[in-house]
Design a protein around this motif. Structure first.
Motif, PDB file in Angstrom:
ATOM      1  N   HIS A  53      -1.659  24.831  -6.114  1.00  0.00           N
ATOM      2  CA  HIS A  53      -2.004  26.160  -6.103  1.00  0.00           C
ATOM      3  C   HIS A  53      -2.443  26.457  -7.565  1.00  0.00           C
ATOM      4  O   HIS A  53      -2.237  25.657  -8.692  1.00  0.00           O
ATOM      5  CB  HIS A  53      -0.501  26.831  -6.122  1.00  0.00           C
ATOM      6  CG  HIS A  53       0.677  26.627  -7.050  1.00  0.00           C
ATOM      7  ND1 HIS A  53       1.215  25.644  -6.958  1.00  0.00           N
ATOM      8  CD2 HIS A  53       0.803  27.615  -8.342  1.00  0.00           C
ATOM      9  CE1 HIS A  53       2.095  25.508  -8.250  1.00  0.00           C
ATOM     10  NE2 HIS A  53       1.817  26.774  -8.846  1.00  0.00           N
ATOM     11  N   SER A  54      -2.950  27.608  -7.694  1.00  0.00           N
ATOM     12  CA  SER A  54      -3.163  28.250  -9.198  1.00  0.00           C
ATOM     13  C   SER A  54      -2.017  28.931  -9.611  1.00  0.00           C
ATOM     14  O   SER A  54      -1.369  29.638  -8.618  1.00  0.00           O
ATOM     15  CB  SER A  54      -4.679  28.737  -9.135  1.00  0.00           C
ATOM     16  OG  SER A  54      -4.711  29.734  -8.313  1.00  0.00           O
ATOM     17  N   PHE A  55      -2.029  29.414 -10.540  1.00  0.00           N
ATOM     18  CA  PHE A  55      -1.005  30.525 -11.217  1.00  0.00           C
ATOM     19  C   PHE A  55      -1.335  31.100 -12.712  1.00  0.00           C
ATOM     20  O   PHE A  55      -2.581  31.010 -13.108  1.00  0.00           O
ATOM     21  CB  PHE A  55       0.265  29.379 -11.377  1.00  0.00           C
ATOM     22  CG  PHE A  55       0.157  28.466 -12.724  1.00  0.00           C
ATOM     23  CD1 PHE A  55       0.315  28.993 -13.940  1.00  0.00           C
ATOM     24  CD2 PHE A  55      -0.116  27.158 -12.309  1.00  0.00           C
ATOM     25  CE1 PHE A  55       0.183  27.972 -14.944  1.00  0.00           C
ATOM     26  CE2 PHE A  55      -0.438  26.564 -13.411  1.00  0.00           C
ATOM     27  CZ  PHE A  55      -0.157  26.901 -14.638  1.00  0.00           C
ATOM     28  N   GLN A  57       1.356  32.727 -15.600  1.00  0.00           N
ATOM     29  CA  GLN A  57       2.293  33.200 -15.970  1.00  0.00           C
ATOM     30  C   GLN A  57       2.356  34.371 -17.081  1.00  0.00           C
ATOM     31  O   GLN A  57       1.289  34.367 -17.806  1.00  0.00           O
ATOM     32  CB  GLN A  57       3.049  31.755 -16.613  1.00  0.00           C
ATOM     33  CG  GLN A  57       3.658  30.795 -15.727  1.00  0.00           C
ATOM     34  CD  GLN A  57       4.384  29.621 -16.377  1.00  0.00           C
ATOM     35  OE1 GLN A  57       5.790  29.994 -16.318  1.00  0.00           O
ATOM     36  NE2 GLN A  57       4.347  28.564 -16.741  1.00  0.00           N
ATOM     37  N   TYR A  68       5.911  34.410 -12.737  1.00  0.00           N
ATOM     38  CA  TYR A  68       5.361  33.506 -12.523  1.00  0.00           C
ATOM     39  C   TYR A  68       4.695  33.845 -10.998  1.00  0.00           C
ATOM     40  O   TYR A  68       5.220  33.797 -10.088  1.00  0.00           O
ATOM     41  CB  TYR A  68       6.128  32.038 -12.297  1.00  0.00           C
ATOM     42  CG  TYR A  68       5.292  30.842 -12.115  1.00  0.00           C
ATOM     43  CD1 TYR A  68       4.666  30.152 -13.015  1.00  0.00           C
ATOM     44  CD2 TYR A  68       5.012  30.283 -10.681  1.00  0.00           C
ATOM     45  CE1 TYR A  68       4.108  28.789 -12.764  1.00  0.00           C
ATOM     46  CE2 TYR A  68       4.293  29.329 -10.405  1.00  0.00           C
ATOM     47  CZ  TYR A  68       3.920  28.539 -11.358  1.00  0.00           C
ATOM     48  OH  TYR A  68       2.971  27.270 -11.142  1.00  0.00           O
ATOM     49  N   THR A  70       1.801  33.087  -8.174  1.00  0.00           N
ATOM     50  CA  THR A  70       1.044  31.918  -7.579  1.00  0.00           C
ATOM     51  C   THR A  70      -0.112  32.407  -6.746  1.00  0.00           C
ATOM     52  O   THR A  70      -0.050  33.498  -6.142  1.00  0.00           O
ATOM     53  CB  THR A  70       1.725  30.904  -6.645  1.00  0.00           C
ATOM     54  OG1 THR A  70       2.394  31.780  -5.573  1.00  0.00           O
ATOM     55  CG2 THR A  70       3.083  30.412  -7.354  1.00  0.00           C
TER      56      THR A  70
END
Length: 324
Positions: A53-55, A57, A68, A70
């Motif tokens: 996944h990309s995220f 924060q 956070y 996702t």
């Protein structure tokens, strides 16, 4: 060509050919002119054998609020030529950060420009803060400094409140690899009385074949001069203690003695990677304070100042680095 380019440009995406056990993230820290609003935004990507996944924060330093978010890995796009990363309408490059995030009780949107950017100095043998270790492909974790210090321009709408960051301070760094070290200390500040001052210090447990060593990387920029203290420069930690939330460090090289005394402030919980999975929880403060003193080996004082809104992480078995 891409392999060579990424070594000498650590700010760009490094993980084009990585399919598992990999993470990469950029750390954008912004402080408004009054130091009343301190935010950090971390876009990135995480890939393991079982998930990807990309995220993005987010941490609000004053309240300790973190989030956070996702996204599908496919939402992460990048440039091979320069730092330019986009995740579902949120764009990050060296000159700008554009946000449009919503999640239940959290929302933030707007554009922040980074101006008068002081970039990390590069040489042929030292393309980044890791020096010659930049050329070692099997390092567990690589670290890069992108923006040592910059001014800011722009506003963000954070949970319905407009915050003007014009005239404030910016800083950008990054990490990439398989996992964060099992133990580390990290400290960063560019909010000093002397406006052009910037500091970063880190010590971490570095796996090296079947063994490990304590790796030191640090820099201090004062009055336009840049000083680097690292394991590979021959710098050594002569003192390191952590007592009652006070970190004291003394570093020496062939010419200088650098002393740091940091007071740990309120923090928030962030996620850190282990084998490409963002499953480790760490506490990061961006409200700590650090006293800095630089002297010649002869004892002549060169510089003394106090850095506010300091980033500080004490993670894992960090007391193993203590000298007493």
């Amino acid at each position: 060509m891409y392999t060579l380019k990424r070594i000498f440009n650590p700010e760009i995406f490094q993980g084009k050919y990585k399919r598992n056990n990999y993470f990469e993230g950029w750390y954008y820290k912004i402080i408004d002119k009054s130091s009343e609003n301190i935010l950090a935004v971390i876009p990135g990507v995480a890939v393991s054998r079982h998930s990807e996944h990309s995220f993005i924060q987010f941490i609000d330093a004053k309240t300790g609020f973190t989030r956070y978010l996702t996204f599908p890995k496919q939402a992460f796009t990048y440039s091979e030529k320069e730092l330019s990363v986009e995740i579902e309408g949120n764009h990050f490059n060296k000159q700008q950060m554009s946000l449009n995030l919503k999640d239940n009780d959290f929302s933030i949107s707007g554009d922040i420009e980074f101006n008068d950017i002081v970039s990390f100095p590069k040489t042929l043998l030292n393309p980044g803060i890791m020096g010659p270790y930049s050329f070692v492909p099997f390092m567990e974790c690589h670290h890069g400094i992108i923006n040592i210090h910059s001014g800011l321009r722009g506003e963000l709408l954070f949970n319905g409140q407009s915050i003007d960051f014009t005239g404030g301070y910016g800083y950008v760094e990054k990490d990439w690899g398989k996992s964060f070290p099992h133990s580390w200390i990290w400290l960063q500040s560019n909010n000093f009385c002397h406006r052009d001052t910037s500091l970063m210090f880190s010590i971490a447990s570095i796996p090296w074949f079947r063994h490990e060593f304590d790796g030191l990387i640090a820099f201090l920029r004062i009055n336009g001069s840049f000083l680097r203290f690292a394991t590979y420069t021959g710098a050594k930690i002569k003192e390191l203690t952590v007592n009652d939330s006070i970190l004291r460090v003394s570093i020496e090289d062939s010419e200088h003695i650098l002393k740091l005394e940091a007071s740990y402030g309120k923090g928030g919980i962030l996620k850190a990677p282990k084998k490409g999975i963002m499953e480790v929880e760490i506490t990061e403060s961006i409200t700590s304070t650090v006293k800095v003193e630089l002297a010649e080996k002869s004892g002549r004082l060169i510089f003394r100042d106090v850095g506010e809104n300091t980033g500080l992480e004490l993670a894992g078995n960090y007391r193993k680095f203590a000298t007493d």
